[in-house]
Design a protein around this motif. Sequence first.
Motif: not given
Lengths: 249, 323
Positions: B57-62, B166-174
């Motif tokens: 997952a490139a980005r994670i929306l929480s 090996a990808g990195k991902s960012v968690v964004t709070q929404v």
Amino acid sequence: MKILVCISNVPDTTTKVKFIDDFKKLDITGIQWVINPWDELSLTRALELKDDTSNNIQSVTVAHVGLVGAEPTIRKALAIGADDAIRVNAEPADAWLVASQLANVLKGESYDLIFCGIESSDFNGSSVGGMLAELLNYPSVSSVSNVKLENGQAVITREIDGGKEIVTVPVPVVAIVQKGIAKEPRIAAMRGIMMARTKLLKVIEPVAVDSLTEVVNYEMPKPRAACKFVDPENPGQLVELLQNEAKII
Amino acid sequence: MSVLIFVENWDGKFKKLSFELVSYGAKVAEMLNTDAVALSVGQVEANELEKLGRYGAARILSAVNDNINVFDSQAFTSIIAGFAQQENAEVVLLSNNNTGKAIAPRLSVRLKAGLAAGVSKLPLSTNPFNVYKKVYSGNAFSNVIIKTDLKILTLAQNSYEVTETAGKSVVTQVTAEWNSATVKTRVTEVQKQTGKILLTDADVVVSGGRGMKSAENWGPIVELAELLGAATACSRPVSDEGWRPHEEHTGQTGKIIAPNLYFAIGISGATQHLAGVSSSKFIVAINTDKDAPIFSAAQYGIIGDAGKVLPKLVEAVRELKGK
Ligand SMILES: Cc1cc2nc3c(=O)[nH]c(=O)nc-3n(C[C@H](O)[C@H](O)[C@H](O)COP(=O)(O)OP(=O)(O)OC[C@H]3O[C@@H](n4cnc5c(N)ncnc54)[C@H](O)[C@@H]3O)c2cc1C
Ligand SMILES: Nc1ncnc2c1ncn2[C@@H]1O[C@H](COP(=O)(O)O)[C@@H](O)[C@H]1O
């Protein structure tokens, strides 16, 4: 209250399916068509609810989207005990088309409880019930194993991971049913079969709707390798194969 | 553009199926030359959310909202549809489990997007968008084209390998929109078993049929399951007889499962039974009748009386596990 049961017409579950036209079409020779097993159970539950006069149910109607060839299946539902039936005269090309036709028929109607099955045993779509509810802007409850009516509301048991949950939902509601909704499907008695001939089966012409999906072709499952037999006196050999050959334990 | 993956959580935790889903979604995103975005709804800790990044997952929306207290298919549809639009999704992916089956068809209508339920392979092509799924309860498969720009897929459980990247991902709070006043589903009671391996989660399943003769004979099945960390299951007549609880019934009208290993003990292998278990990677059959259809579906078989074979099998497994 009025109940609607949506039924799909599927090959008998023991059918060995075969395809023709370069695997583009089901070979229907010799196929026995039946009410989708879930829908047969829904119908049974609907009739049980009606039998309990305290629920005050005026009628149980069955609805089907399909061509005239499906009428024996619809008559069977009438013989089992449905009061009347609706057939929308369209080829059930995909779930979207079926749900849109059903929604169109229901627009001017007032069914309180609508039953759909969790899936048809032909295309295993798990789609029509939820789509219909969304088109009508009704609530829907999925994985339903029991439905009761209390104070004009539906009291529904649904399956959740590792257990069950009982929820109440105002009517109209679409209940999308699975195992447990009725024990055994009700079967048609002689009297029911006689009466079914005279019950109303209304045929409605379809509205113009395009399907959103299309089956290109079918494939048969890959034949499994022949079974390897192990000496019943020595199941240790099985454990050895599972560990070293299949590498799964 | 994006592939939006709805990742359900169970009391704040993910499961193997969540990682299968993200692995699959990431691969579809790669085929479409876009990003996989995972959407989690409800309270999940940051370290748990970050796990989704490991599977692509490139980005994670929480998406959180303290008022969410019930699974309501309309409300969840609104939340997911909102993020699908915001993320300009080309594909929305869910699991083909109870939750996915409840939401996906509603989403299909809400977004006017064609739905394919229970896909079990990567798309054959993305233009046209051609997916592969089971039909006729496992007696055949079909290649299906979804004709709309936006597509909804539900992934059959245990049909896609979990793949780490090996990808990195960012968690964004929404914020998840939730209006309790309009939510129509009210929960009045919850009955949950705890501490048991769920049939739908299990890698190994030990299942018994009418050939087991009576409820009293289930001891070795339960024992074998415990030794293997497996779940127990049964055929329909067994649950109809009340020998085993209804939750254990597998088949067309029961649970549809796809474990790595399925033991069918005293089960004839009727098509309706196989409809629920034929996607298992390996089937082991134990049956007195050499012509029982279950042997055509099985890779390994023992022709013999379960009453005699099972205790020996339990011993052999016990030895292997060193217990
Ligand atoms: C619409 C419909 C839906 C259905 N859905 C399902 C479903 O979801 N799941 C399901 O399971 N069934 C379902 N069925 C029922 C299905 O058709 C079969 O009747 C059922 O699966 C048979 O269960 P069984 O194999 O346990 O019993 P049986 O068919 O009675 O088989 C028992 C087997 O045990 C073997 N045996 C006997 N003694 C021993 C021994 N001592 N040791 C070892 N083996 C022994 C026998 O050789 C036989 O093969 C459905 C039927 C219909 C019509
Ligand atoms: N052609 C149809 N006509 C009426 N109802 C249908 C039809 N096809 C499916 N349904 C209903 O939708 C349920 C789920 O079917 P599906 O989405 O096709 O797996 C079935 O159990 C029926 O209740």
